[in-house]
Design an enzyme around this catalytic site. Sequence first.
Site, short mmCIF file in Angstrom:
data_model
loop_
_atom_site.label_atom_id
_atom_site.label_comp_id
_atom_site.label_asym_id
_atom_site.label_seq_id
_atom_site.Cartn_x
_atom_site.Cartn_y
_atom_site.Cartn_z
CB VAL A 395 -39.24 61.71 93.13
CG1 VAL A 395 -40.08 61.13 94.05
CG2 VAL A 395 -39.26 63.44 92.88
CG ASP A 396 -38.02 55.64 92.31
OD1 ASP A 396 -38.85 55.12 93.36
OD2 ASP A 396 -38.21 54.65 91.25
CG ASP A 397 -32.21 57.10 92.99
OD1 ASP A 397 -31.21 56.52 93.14
OD2 ASP A 397 -32.78 57.26 91.93
#
Length: 656
Positions: A395-397
């Site tokens: 999700v962060d990427d």
Amino acid sequence: MAADGSALPASPLSRDELDRVVTNAHAALGRVQRDDGHWVYELEADATIPAEYILLEHFLDRIDDELEQKMAVYLRRIQSDVHHGWPLYHDGDFNISASVKAYFALKAAGDDINAPHMKRAREAILAHGGAERSNVFTRFQLALFGEVPWRATPVMPVEIMLLSRSAFFSVWNMSYWSRTVIAPLLVLAALRPLALNPRQIHVRELFRTPPEKVRDWIRGPYRSNWGYVFKGLDMALRPLVPMIPAKTHEKAIKAAIDFIEPRLNGKDGIGAIYPAMANTVMMYRALGVPDTDPRAATAWEAVQGLIVQKDDEAYCQPCVSPIWDTGLSGHAMIEAASGPNGIAPEKTLAALKKTSAWLRSKQILDVKGDWAINKPDLAPGGWAFQYGNDYYPDVDDTAVVGMLLHREGDPENAESIERARQWIIGMQSTNGGWGAFDIDNNKDILNHIPFADHGALLDPPTADVTARCVSFLAQLGHPEDEPVIQRGLDYLRREQEADGSWFGRWGTNYIYGTWSVLCAFNAAGISHDDPAVVRAVEWLRSVQQEDGGWGEGCESFEDGPRGTYKQSLPSQTAWGALALMAAGRRDDPAVSRAMSWLASQQDEQGEWHEDPYNAVGFPKVFYLRYHGYKQFFPLLALARYRNLETSNTRRVAFGF
């Protein structure tokens, strides 16, 4: 003079000096961009992974003496001169589990146990309770070599793989990294193979009590009373496990294999993380699968892909980080090329066009990974952390890459951005936050089972990941996303610490988390005078070092001081300055001092240097050193500082 005895930074940077520092940093980052447009830096952990790799070779009898000697050089170099064991991060405290594995690996590589460094390490291990006090994963490793009985490990029957998603102890209630590590480990625990160990290396000398005489292998410390409850359950289950019917046992092993094999992930490896890959390699050997079998051969190839070899030493990475490194490097490069004084804007944008194309090629569009267990109707659209990890997009990427593609502006990015937007919206947890890989992966009680002594069995929402998702959606500016953004903001407000900071979780630590959230607040249009923002700003000012930089040690993950360290660090200084600029304080003297400090630390090649670790896998257990952080974050901060000088609003137009 600064607290560490160094000179305080000079007066505020002149415009010429600022331009010079940004230009040199831009050139340095550009030099390491790959021909296809991406970046990838080394990702280093502690002694554990290279030690485990050496032991893996001895388990399999696939010993590469030259490589092992290089890894032995690395392990000796990072041994502490203070406590004589091995820490979990640069200059950290003694860690019993890392030290046991490092000692075992060095002995396997041929080090004489009477050599001074081995003698000192052994004495330190015994002084800290001996190998019997090492953590669960270390005891599994020792059991595979016959150093401890299997009763030294918690009861984890492979039949867990038969449990449905609704069952409390189901693997679907665990994080992605736990699932991929546990599945092959359960098979190993069921089969109980013994390492080939061709040189018959043993470490009985590391135990204060002979392993066969240790009565209580699970004795805390417990994080809550649930630890005592689950220890009782462990004791109750032990005599029952051997009574499980053979057919059920075989069915469970098959279920584990059926879980693993669709996720083998080619040369990138199952889960694209070392522990899962290594366990799978050992699992195939235990199952009698020949090394030449394509499954076993590819699993071994994946492990080899993590090795970093240099002239005189080598180590094994826990994984690789090309998507993350590329997204962050791209943000720094585009910031440097922006504004009226942008550096080589045409050349930079041409290079970033290649970056965008490379990133589009890596978007996961045709695989519904494990996240789909909870969101079966959600279309895929994320990016992984590694080159390939289709079952486990990050999700962060995805948020970072989505913001970069949007900012880069190529019309060909539009579909990728929209797919990412829909996926991010769909991955929001019910409390308004976002986890790294899963939705509502928050059954915290599971972190109290004996197997989870690392306390990281789950992937709950965190402030830093949530902040990035809010930033991404706010940057895109779709009115219909306002309710999603607001739930995220509400979550972030609830997560603010009493001192005004935010816990970082995936970066070190409160400075990282506070920077992340202030960027999100800024992108979402939260007033710079909002009480939450003001409290965060005051906290950042309070922890700024005397020399103008910021630094925070990994000790802050271990109940140590928040936001402080014995020295300033380039990555931390960049986060602190970026956070204040996101809060509308570009002209704050604290930011000016930080810019001067960064300029003073840049070398002639336009680069920065830092040895301390700057991120975490699992707090108190596993830490990370991103080698790229010291380069692209300072460039981003310095270029942002320069660009805001000519801005009429002093508000950052982008979420990152």
